[in-house]
Design a protein around this motif. Structure first.
Motif, PDB file in Angstrom:
ATOM      1  N   LEU A 113      20.588  -0.196   9.108  1.00 25.11           N
ATOM      2  CA  LEU A 113      20.087  -0.852   7.909  1.00 25.11           C
ATOM      3  C   LEU A 113      18.871  -0.092   7.378  1.00 25.11           C
ATOM      4  CD1 LEU A 113      20.389  -3.331   6.065  1.00 25.11           C
ATOM      5  CD2 LEU A 113      18.751  -4.498   7.538  1.00 25.11           C
ATOM      6  N   MET A 114      17.958   0.250   8.276  1.00 23.11           N
ATOM      7  CA  MET A 114      16.742   0.943   7.859  1.00 23.11           C
ATOM      8  C   MET A 114      17.094   2.319   7.283  1.00 23.11           C
ATOM      9  SD  MET A 114      14.353  -1.140   8.309  1.00 23.11           S
ATOM     10  CE  MET A 114      15.362  -2.579   8.186  1.00 23.11           C
ATOM     11  N   ARG A 115      18.116   2.948   7.893  1.00 23.05           N
ATOM     12  CA  ARG A 115      18.498   4.292   7.457  1.00 23.05           C
ATOM     13  C   ARG A 115      19.104   4.265   6.049  1.00 23.05           C
ATOM     14  NH1 ARG A 115      18.691   8.673  10.436  1.00 23.05           N
ATOM     15  NH2 ARG A 115      18.774   7.673  12.479  1.00 23.05           N
ATOM     16  N   ASN A 116      19.746   3.171   5.733  1.00 21.94           N
ATOM     17  CA  ASN A 116      20.478   3.134   4.465  1.00 21.94           C
ATOM     18  C   ASN A 116      19.823   2.323   3.369  1.00 21.94           C
ATOM     19  OD1 ASN A 116      22.959   4.721   5.088  1.00 21.94           O
ATOM     20  ND2 ASN A 116      23.025   3.229   6.756  1.00 21.94           N
ATOM     21  N   ALA A 117      18.943   1.413   3.744  1.00 21.99           N
ATOM     22  CA  ALA A 117      18.336   0.552   2.736  1.00 21.99           C
ATOM     23  C   ALA A 117      17.093   1.233   2.169  1.00 21.99           C
ATOM     24  CB  ALA A 117      17.979  -0.803   3.343  1.00 21.99           C
ATOM     25  N   GLU A 118      17.311   2.096   1.192  1.00 27.17           N
ATOM     26  CA  GLU A 118      16.181   2.858   0.658  1.00 27.17           C
ATOM     27  C   GLU A 118      15.170   1.970  -0.047  1.00 27.17           C
ATOM     28  OE1 GLU A 118      17.048   6.413  -1.337  1.00 27.17           O
ATOM     29  OE2 GLU A 118      18.211   7.211   0.349  1.00 27.17           O
ATOM     30  N   ALA A 119      15.684   0.984  -0.770  1.00 28.67           N
ATOM     31  CA  ALA A 119      14.777   0.128  -1.527  1.00 28.67           C
ATOM     32  C   ALA A 119      13.902  -0.713  -0.608  1.00 28.67           C
ATOM     33  CB  ALA A 119      15.575  -0.783  -2.456  1.00 28.67           C
ATOM     34  N   LEU A 120      14.433  -0.996   0.572  1.00 27.34           N
ATOM     35  CA  LEU A 120      13.693  -1.846   1.496  1.00 27.34           C
ATOM     36  C   LEU A 120      12.766  -1.024   2.381  1.00 27.34           C
ATOM     37  CD1 LEU A 120      13.304  -4.602   2.966  1.00 27.34           C
ATOM     38  CD2 LEU A 120      15.190  -3.928   4.455  1.00 27.34           C
ATOM     39  N   ALA A 121      13.294   0.066   2.909  1.00 25.98           N
ATOM     40  CA  ALA A 121      12.581   0.722   3.992  1.00 25.98           C
ATOM     41  C   ALA A 121      12.511   2.234   3.845  1.00 25.98           C
ATOM     42  CB  ALA A 121      13.258   0.366   5.314  1.00 25.98           C
ATOM     43  N   GLY A 122      12.785   2.723   2.663  1.00 29.20           N
ATOM     44  CA  GLY A 122      12.663   4.157   2.453  1.00 29.20           C
ATOM     45  C   GLY A 122      13.822   4.966   2.997  1.00 29.20           C
ATOM     46  N   GLY A 123      14.828   4.317   3.535  1.00 30.17           N
ATOM     47  CA  GLY A 123      16.003   5.024   4.031  1.00 30.17           C
ATOM     48  C   GLY A 123      15.659   6.041   5.092  1.00 30.17           C
ATOM     49  N   ALA A 124      16.424   7.135   5.100  1.00 33.14           N
ATOM     50  CA  ALA A 124      16.243   8.157   6.129  1.00 33.14           C
ATOM     51  C   ALA A 124      14.860   8.792   6.066  1.00 33.14           C
ATOM     52  CB  ALA A 124      17.323   9.214   5.999  1.00 33.14           C
ATOM     53  N   GLN A 125      14.249   8.754   4.874  1.00 39.42           N
ATOM     54  CA  GLN A 125      12.912   9.353   4.718  1.00 39.42           C
ATOM     55  C   GLN A 125      11.831   8.563   5.448  1.00 39.42           C
ATOM     56  OE1 GLN A 125      12.639  12.227   2.994  1.00 39.42           O
ATOM     57  NE2 GLN A 125      14.878  12.034   2.857  1.00 39.42           N
ATOM     58  N   GLY A 126      12.112   7.309   5.696  1.00 42.07           N
ATOM     59  CA  GLY A 126      11.115   6.471   6.348  1.00 42.07           C
ATOM     60  C   GLY A 126      10.104   5.925   5.359  1.00 42.07           C
ATOM     61  N   LEU A 127       9.163   5.197   5.887  1.00 42.47           N
ATOM     62  CA  LEU A 127       8.145   4.544   5.067  1.00 42.47           C
ATOM     63  C   LEU A 127       6.860   5.360   5.087  1.00 42.47           C
ATOM     64  CD1 LEU A 127       8.077   0.714   5.793  1.00 42.47           C
ATOM     65  CD2 LEU A 127       8.523   1.856   3.618  1.00 42.47           C
ATOM     66  N   ARG A 128       6.402   5.652   3.902  1.00 43.35           N
ATOM     67  CA  ARG A 128       5.133   6.385   3.824  1.00 43.35           C
ATOM     68  C   ARG A 128       4.112   5.555   3.045  1.00 43.35           C
ATOM     69  NH1 ARG A 128       6.045  11.492   5.482  1.00 43.35           N
ATOM     70  NH2 ARG A 128       8.258  12.049   5.603  1.00 43.35           N
ATOM     71  N   GLY A 129       3.021   6.195   2.723  1.00 47.28           N
ATOM     72  CA  GLY A 129       2.045   5.550   1.850  1.00 47.28           C
ATOM     73  C   GLY A 129       1.228   4.485   2.540  1.00 47.28           C
ATOM     74  N   PHE A 130       1.079   4.599   3.868  1.00 46.56           N
ATOM     75  CA  PHE A 130       0.254   3.637   4.579  1.00 46.56           C
ATOM     76  C   PHE A 130      -1.095   4.273   4.857  1.00 46.56           C
ATOM     77  CE2 PHE A 130      -1.312   1.709   8.506  1.00 46.56           C
ATOM     78  CZ  PHE A 130      -1.308   0.379   8.137  1.00 46.56           C
ATOM     79  N   GLU A 131      -2.122   3.571   4.487  1.00 44.16           N
ATOM     80  CA  GLU A 131      -3.456   4.107   4.778  1.00 44.16           C
ATOM     81  C   GLU A 131      -4.009   3.428   6.006  1.00 44.16           C
ATOM     82  OE1 GLU A 131      -5.580   3.820   1.106  1.00 44.16           O
ATOM     83  OE2 GLU A 131      -4.186   5.266   0.196  1.00 44.16           O
ATOM     84  N   ARG A 132      -4.327   4.212   6.989  1.00 42.65           N
ATOM     85  CA  ARG A 132      -4.794   3.648   8.249  1.00 42.65           C
ATOM     86  C   ARG A 132      -6.158   3.006   8.040  1.00 42.65           C
ATOM     87  NH1 ARG A 132      -4.208   8.400  12.461  1.00 42.65           N
ATOM     88  NH2 ARG A 132      -4.638   6.687  13.882  1.00 42.65           N
ATOM     89  N   PRO A 133      -6.370   1.827   8.578  1.00 40.16           N
ATOM     90  CA  PRO A 133      -7.643   1.130   8.358  1.00 40.16           C
ATOM     91  C   PRO A 133      -8.820   1.957   8.884  1.00 40.16           C
ATOM     92  CG  PRO A 133      -6.351   0.081  10.092  1.00 40.16           C
ATOM     93  CD  PRO A 133      -5.458   1.069   9.435  1.00 40.16           C
ATOM     94  N   LEU A 134      -9.886   2.012   8.083  1.00 43.09           N
ATOM     95  CA  LEU A 134     -11.125   2.692   8.468  1.00 43.09           C
ATOM     96  C   LEU A 134     -10.994   4.203   8.603  1.00 43.09           C
ATOM     97  CD1 LEU A 134     -12.513   0.256  11.195  1.00 43.09           C
ATOM     98  CD2 LEU A 134     -13.129   0.368   8.770  1.00 43.09           C
ATOM     99  N   PHE A 135      -9.794   4.719   8.285  1.00 39.21           N
ATOM    100  CA  PHE A 135      -9.563   6.144   8.508  1.00 39.21           C
ATOM    101  C   PHE A 135     -10.538   6.989   7.689  1.00 39.21           C
ATOM    102  CE2 PHE A 135      -7.242  10.181   8.088  1.00 39.21           C
ATOM    103  CZ  PHE A 135      -6.942  10.418   9.423  1.00 39.21           C
ATOM    104  N   ASP A 136     -10.655   6.647   6.408  1.00 38.45           N
ATOM    105  CA  ASP A 136     -11.539   7.426   5.535  1.00 38.45           C
ATOM    106  C   ASP A 136     -12.992   7.241   5.927  1.00 38.45           C
ATOM    107  OD1 ASP A 136      -9.431   8.432   4.198  1.00 38.45           O
ATOM    108  OD2 ASP A 136      -9.420   6.855   2.653  1.00 38.45           O
ATOM    109  N   ALA A 137     -13.349   6.018   6.264  1.00 37.42           N
ATOM    110  CA  ALA A 137     -14.734   5.723   6.619  1.00 37.42           C
ATOM    111  C   ALA A 137     -15.191   6.578   7.792  1.00 37.42           C
ATOM    112  CB  ALA A 137     -14.885   4.245   6.951  1.00 37.42           C
ATOM    113  N   LEU A 138     -14.300   6.763   8.741  1.00 38.07           N
ATOM    114  CA  LEU A 138     -14.681   7.522   9.930  1.00 38.07           C
ATOM    115  C   LEU A 138     -14.336   8.998   9.820  1.00 38.07           C
ATOM    116  CD1 LEU A 138     -13.784   5.078  12.809  1.00 38.07           C
ATOM    117  CD2 LEU A 138     -16.041   5.897  12.156  1.00 38.07           C
ATOM    118  N   GLY A 139     -13.684   9.345   8.722  1.00 35.05           N
ATOM    119  CA  GLY A 139     -13.351  10.747   8.526  1.00 35.05           C
ATOM    120  C   GLY A 139     -12.281  11.275   9.456  1.00 35.05           C
ATOM    121  N   GLY A 140     -11.516  10.392  10.012  1.00 37.88           N
ATOM    122  CA  GLY A 140     -10.418  10.849  10.870  1.00 37.88           C
ATOM    123  C   GLY A 140     -10.921  11.527  12.129  1.00 37.88           C
ATOM    124  N   GLY A 141     -10.058  12.353  12.688  1.00 34.30           N
ATOM    125  CA  GLY A 141     -10.459  13.150  13.842  1.00 34.30           C
ATOM    126  C   GLY A 141     -10.591  12.358  15.122  1.00 34.30           C
TER     127      GLY A 141
END
Ligand SMILES: Nc1ncnc2c1ncn2[C@@H]1O[C@H](COP(=O)(O)OP(=O)(O)OP(=O)(O)O)[C@@H](O)[C@H]1O
Ligand SMILES: [Mg+2]
Lengths: 325, 257
Positions: A113-141
């Motif tokens: 389902l995840m592989r094929n439901a592009e509208a729901l879950a991005g299909g084979a490409q997966g889900l992107r566009g998630f910003e990790r909490p506090l990531f920018d504040a701490l500068g990553g690393g």
């Protein structure tokens, strides 16, 4: 040196996240005797839902609700729980091997389902566009990764304490009785159906938390992350660590994840070119050997389940098969 | 009769074409120790399974204390006051003997998911009460020294006692025992009998399936005999020993001595 520490932090984070899923499975299998052959479905539901709830809007795709992170993670756990509730109502009448087959099927269906439901879950490409909490504040690393590891360890500890308290209570006693002999439990006035469902949902919510953290850590989830191999890995962790023992479940997660990454590294380093093409398959075979070998030579796992003995108002544990204190 | 606690009407149970229990109607008297005898395969255990809801009857009805309980699930019947043990003991093997016994009481707040967290005070209070009672009951059946042992590791005879202890924790009015003395050594059997009689004096009704004729003839009244699913005899032990049909069919060996 920094490289080694970075790697250790990375390794421990993944191992600790998986340990949470192993604890969830331990509640289901170790304590209740529910053979969940589709762990990855509930792990995946948590991961996808967390990213959908917490991610930024993406074109042509559901989600990106950009909820505050704790809400997103709770939402992931909730979705995993709802899925467990539906699957549970349909399948929990099934016994052992049939339940395993049914849940395995659910996991395969979920991946498809995840592989094929592009509208729901991005299909084979997966889900992107998630910003990790506090990531920018701490500068990553490394600083960020260390903080994230600490958060994961705190959650692991919280799940561990929650489960320990649960299984030492009458609730845990009831789970074990149903695991041992459902007919006898019924003859003593207990309703197994209700409690099996409760255990299944609770374990799956914990798996959902694990998946949510996993998705957060990589800020990405795709069908490649919810393949059946992950279910086998989590099972191997529980069997090696010791079903019925939460400490064993955590230890098993770190051990097996260590063995997995080490074998991958060793294969890529020392194996001949032709074999390297099949690294994944070789690892697959290795994990099969570990599960079978453990079941043959030490079925109780490295950390044996402890018997709950509770005399004179004191609850303690004691070796199941070992000699008396 | 108002001193009937358990009443069966036309109980029938088929397994496919095979009729294991055939139109059994019986009244079990309150406060009795009723003995149920019959050759292997007579349908005694099947009758217990129907009474306790483990099996649906093909036909017939069961009344407990004047209430129709036909087809109720085993857990509901236990709560309604009907306890049973199994012919082949069913201990919770990888649990301590004490835990086996502490499981049985109903209405435990800690058995709900939120109990240990949101109602921990009342849970602990209940646990203390239940533990004290469990220790009392284990002491009663002489298993207290084994309280911390895994139930799967105690002897077969001890498992029979454990089954009884578990049932007693629920405080049922009627206790159905399926061959409590089978495989139990004579000393333990004597003990078991004395425990049963003590509980009986406290007002509990027993129905006991037993092949040990000495046991039945000395301690059970009335005696009911089942053969091929049908009731073939009902009477006192003295009558049983004189009944020509029973003598021939079942008691032949015993009647000689
Ligand atoms: N679940 C079942 N399916 C099919 N047949 C069954 C089942 N349970 C019992 N039977 C059959 O019903 C008959 C009665 O069995 P039951 O166990 O009630 O006998 P019993 O009187 O308890 O005998 P015993 O003294 O040997 O314990 C037997 O012929 C048995 O094979
Ligand atoms: Mg029988």
């Amino acid at each position: 040196m920094i490289g080694v520490i970075s790697y250790l932090v990375f390794f421990s984070t993944v191992a600790a996240i998986l340990a949470i899923a192993v604890l969830g499975l331990n509640l289901q299998w170790g304590n209740t005797g529910l053979f969940n052959g589709g762990v990855v479905a509930f792990f995946g539901a948590g991961a996808y839902a967390t990213l959908i709830f917490g991610g930024t809007p993406q074109e042509g795709q559901l989600g990106g609700f950009a909820l505050p992170y704790p809400l997103a993670l709770l939402g992931g756990m909730f979705v995993a729980g709802v899925m467990a509730w539906i699957v549970g109502i349909l399948t929990l009448r099934l016994r052992h091997d049939y339940l395993a087959i049914a849940t395995f099927g659910v996991a395969v269906a979920f991946e498809n389902l995840m592989r094929n439901a592009e509208a729901l879950a991005g299909g084979a490409q997966g889900l992107r566009g998630f910003e990790r909490p506090l990531f920018d504040a701490l500068g990553g690393g490394l600083a960020y990764n260390s903080l994230f590891l600490i958060c994961v360890l705190v959650l692991l500890l919280a799940v561990y304490v929650f489960l320990e308290r649960l299984i030492r209570s009458p609730f845990g006693r009831l789970l074990r009785a149903i695991r041992e002999d459902e007919t006898a439990a019924r003859s003593l006035g207990k309703n197994p159906a209700r409690i099996r469902l409760t255990s299944f949902i609770t374990g799956s919510v914990i798996m959902g938390m694990s998946g949510g953290l996993y998705g957060t850590f990589y800020a990405f989830i795709s069908p490649q992350d919810v393949l059946p191999i992950l279910t086998f890995q989590i099972w191997a962790m529980l069997i090696v660590g010791g079903a019925g023992n939460n400490r064993g479940a955590v230890a098993g997660a770190f051990l097996i994840w260590g063995a997995w990454t080490a074998s991958g590294w060793a294969l890529s380093r020392f194996a001949p070119q032709e074999v390297q093409l099949y690294t994944g398959s070789v690892q697959f075979i290795l994990i099969g050997f570990v599960i079978v070998g453990m079941l043959l030579w030490r079925p109780q796992g490295l950390f044996e389940e402890k018997l709950v003995v509770s005399q004179q108002g004191r609850t303690a544990t004691k070796e199941l098969q070992g000699d008396r204190r | 009769m108002d001193d009937t606690i358990l009443s069966l009407r036309g109980i029938t149970r088929d397994f496919g074409p095979f009729r294991a229990v055939d139109d059994v109607s019986l009244d079990i008297e309150r406060g009795s120790i009723t003995g149920l005898i019959g050759p292997n395969g007579a349908g005694k255990t099947t009758l217990f399974n129907v009474l306790t809801g483990a099996l649906e009857p093909t036909a017939g009805s069961v009344m407990l204390n004047g209430r129709d309980v036909t087809g109720l699930a085993p857990d509901h019947l236990f709560s309604a006051g009907l306890g049973r043990t199994f012919q082949i003991p069913r201990p919770f093997a990888r649990m301590s003997v004490l835990e086996n016994v502490m499981l049985a009481p109903g209405g435990q707040v800690g058995e709900r998911l939120h109990g240990p967290f949101l109602q921990s005070a009342s849970m602990h209070r209940q646990e203390t009460t239940i533990r004290d009672r469990a220790i009392e009951v284990l002491d009663f059946v002489t298993l207290l020294p084994l309280a911390d042992q895994a139930a799967g590791q105690i002897s077969g005879g001890q498992m029979k006692l454990l089954e009884l202890a578990r049932v007693l924790m629920g405080d049922p009015q009627v206790i159905l025992l399926d061959e409590p003395a089978a495989g139990v050594n004579p000393t333990l059997t004597k003990l078991l009998i004395s425990k049963i009689e003590e509980l009986n004096r406290q007002g509990r009704t027993f129905v006991i399936i037993e092949h040990d004729m000495d046991f039945v003839m000395q301690h059970c009244t009335p005696v009911i005999a089942l053969a091929e699913g049908r009731v073939v005899f009902r009477g006192t032990p003295e009558e049983a020993q004189k009944d020509p049909l029973l003598l021939e069919a079942y008691l032949g060996a015993v009647a000689v001595d």
